[in-house]
Scaffold this motif. Structure first.
Motif, PDB file in Angstrom:
ATOM      1  N   GLY A 108       7.748 -10.833  71.015  1.00 44.19           N
ATOM      2  CA  GLY A 108       6.525 -10.306  70.387  1.00 44.19           C
ATOM      3  C   GLY A 108       6.849  -9.481  69.149  1.00 44.19           C
ATOM      4  N   GLN A 109       7.866  -8.628  69.265  1.00 42.65           N
ATOM      5  CA  GLN A 109       8.271  -7.799  68.129  1.00 42.65           C
ATOM      6  C   GLN A 109       8.772  -8.681  66.985  1.00 42.65           C
ATOM      7  OE1 GLN A 109       7.829  -4.492  67.819  1.00 42.65           O
ATOM      8  NE2 GLN A 109       8.509  -4.721  65.704  1.00 42.65           N
ATOM      9  N   ALA A 110       9.558  -9.710  67.334  1.00 46.34           N
ATOM     10  CA  ALA A 110      10.061 -10.617  66.304  1.00 46.34           C
ATOM     11  C   ALA A 110       8.897 -11.343  65.627  1.00 46.34           C
ATOM     12  CB  ALA A 110      11.036 -11.617  66.905  1.00 46.34           C
ATOM     13  N   GLU A 111       7.892 -11.766  66.409  1.00 45.74           N
ATOM     14  CA  GLU A 111       6.721 -12.420  65.835  1.00 45.74           C
ATOM     15  C   GLU A 111       5.987 -11.467  64.888  1.00 45.74           C
ATOM     16  OE1 GLU A 111       4.345 -13.704  69.138  1.00 45.74           O
ATOM     17  OE2 GLU A 111       5.545 -15.503  69.479  1.00 45.74           O
ATOM     18  N   ARG A 112       5.790 -10.211  65.339  1.00 43.68           N
ATOM     19  CA  ARG A 112       5.102  -9.231  64.493  1.00 43.68           C
ATOM     20  C   ARG A 112       5.890  -8.963  63.202  1.00 43.68           C
ATOM     21  NH1 ARG A 112       4.093  -7.211  69.594  1.00 43.68           N
ATOM     22  NH2 ARG A 112       5.836  -5.749  69.514  1.00 43.68           N
ATOM     23  N   ASP A 113       7.215  -8.828  63.376  1.00 44.40           N
ATOM     24  CA  ASP A 113       8.044  -8.605  62.190  1.00 44.40           C
ATOM     25  C   ASP A 113       7.956  -9.782  61.230  1.00 44.40           C
ATOM     26  OD1 ASP A 113       8.801  -6.186  63.244  1.00 44.40           O
ATOM     27  OD2 ASP A 113      10.803  -6.853  63.902  1.00 44.40           O
ATOM     28  N   ALA A 114       7.969 -11.009  61.769  1.00 38.86           N
ATOM     29  CA  ALA A 114       7.889 -12.197  60.916  1.00 38.86           C
ATOM     30  C   ALA A 114       6.540 -12.258  60.213  1.00 38.86           C
ATOM     31  CB  ALA A 114       8.109 -13.452  61.755  1.00 38.86           C
ATOM     32  N   VAL A 115       5.463 -11.968  60.959  1.00 37.29           N
ATOM     33  CA  VAL A 115       4.129 -11.988  60.345  1.00 37.29           C
ATOM     34  C   VAL A 115       4.041 -10.932  59.258  1.00 37.29           C
ATOM     35  CG1 VAL A 115       1.684 -11.482  60.811  1.00 37.29           C
ATOM     36  CG2 VAL A 115       2.957 -13.000  62.335  1.00 37.29           C
ATOM     37  N   ASN A 116       4.546  -9.722  59.536  1.00 39.73           N
ATOM     38  CA  ASN A 116       4.512  -8.651  58.520  1.00 39.73           C
ATOM     39  C   ASN A 116       5.339  -9.016  57.296  1.00 39.73           C
ATOM     40  OD1 ASN A 116       2.816  -7.044  60.026  1.00 39.73           O
ATOM     41  ND2 ASN A 116       4.481  -5.885  60.990  1.00 39.73           N
ATOM     42  N   GLU A 117       6.491  -9.650  57.544  1.00 42.47           N
ATOM     43  CA  GLU A 117       7.343 -10.045  56.426  1.00 42.47           C
ATOM     44  C   GLU A 117       6.653 -11.119  55.583  1.00 42.47           C
ATOM     45  OE1 GLU A 117      11.764 -11.942  55.720  1.00 42.47           O
ATOM     46  OE2 GLU A 117      11.390 -10.835  57.574  1.00 42.47           O
ATOM     47  N   VAL A 118       6.013 -12.082  56.277  1.00 42.24           N
ATOM     48  CA  VAL A 118       5.294 -13.134  55.548  1.00 42.24           C
ATOM     49  C   VAL A 118       4.146 -12.517  54.753  1.00 42.24           C
ATOM     50  CG1 VAL A 118       3.780 -15.147  55.863  1.00 42.24           C
ATOM     51  CG2 VAL A 118       5.965 -15.003  57.083  1.00 42.24           C
ATOM     52  N   ARG A 119       3.419 -11.591  55.343  1.00 41.23           N
ATOM     53  CA  ARG A 119       2.320 -10.914  54.641  1.00 41.23           C
ATOM     54  C   ARG A 119       2.828 -10.163  53.417  1.00 41.23           C
ATOM     55  NH1 ARG A 119      -1.253  -8.330  59.563  1.00 41.23           N
ATOM     56  NH2 ARG A 119      -2.251 -10.277  60.209  1.00 41.23           N
TER      57      ARG A 119
END
Length: 159
Positions: A108-119
């Motif tokens: 979940g943290q990796a997904e959030r980090d990836a989404v934030n990085e993409v944003r």
């Protein structure tokens, strides 16, 4: 006087000497002592037999108690082993559940980090594209004001 008479007289004398010397009493006493000795040996044998019977009974009782105690120990060991197996299974299940939850949290943290990085990358690209677009079409001062306003709006939407 014939020989039978003398044999009879010799017998009487012999019997008289035997009785005078108290030979029947000695024989009787000797036989009584022997009978008493045999009776004592029989009593001793009877006592030893009874004692052996008591010891045998005691050892049989102790053997039964030992067998029962061994059975109790085996039963207790089986119960304890079963309990240890149950506890080990429970601990293993808890460990797997914790590890699964931890892995899910990391995912979940990796997904959030990836989404934030993409944003963040998308914002950077959008800002850069807007700057280039505005820089080509609008004068510098108006472009800088428009850029600041757009940047504030994008940041407000992200938060």
């Amino acid at each position: 006087m014939d020989a039978t008479f003398w044999a009879f007289v010799a017998l009487i004398i012999f019997l008289g000497i035997v009785f005078y010397m108290k030979v029947p009493g000695m024989i009787s006493k000797s036989l009584d002592q022997r009978a008493e000795k045999i009776r004592g040996e029989l009593d001793e044998a009877r006592r030893l037999r009874e004692e052996a019977q008591q010891l045998l009974g005691e050892y049989q009782r102790k053997r039964k108690e030992a067998e029962q105690e061994a059975g109790d120990i085996v039963a207790a060991a089986k119960r304890e082993a079963d309990q240890l197996v149950v506890e080990a299974q429970k601990k293993t299940e808890e460990y797997v559940a914790r590890r699964t939850a931890l892995a899910e949290q990391k995912i979940g943290q990796a997904e959030r980090d990836a989404v934030n990085e993409v944003r963040a990358k998308a914002v950077d690209i959008a800002v850069e594209a807007a700057r280039k677009l505005l820089g080509d079409t609008v004068d510098t001062k108006a472009g800088a004001d428009l850029f600041k306003t757009s940047l504030q709006q994008v940041k407000a939407k992200l938060n």
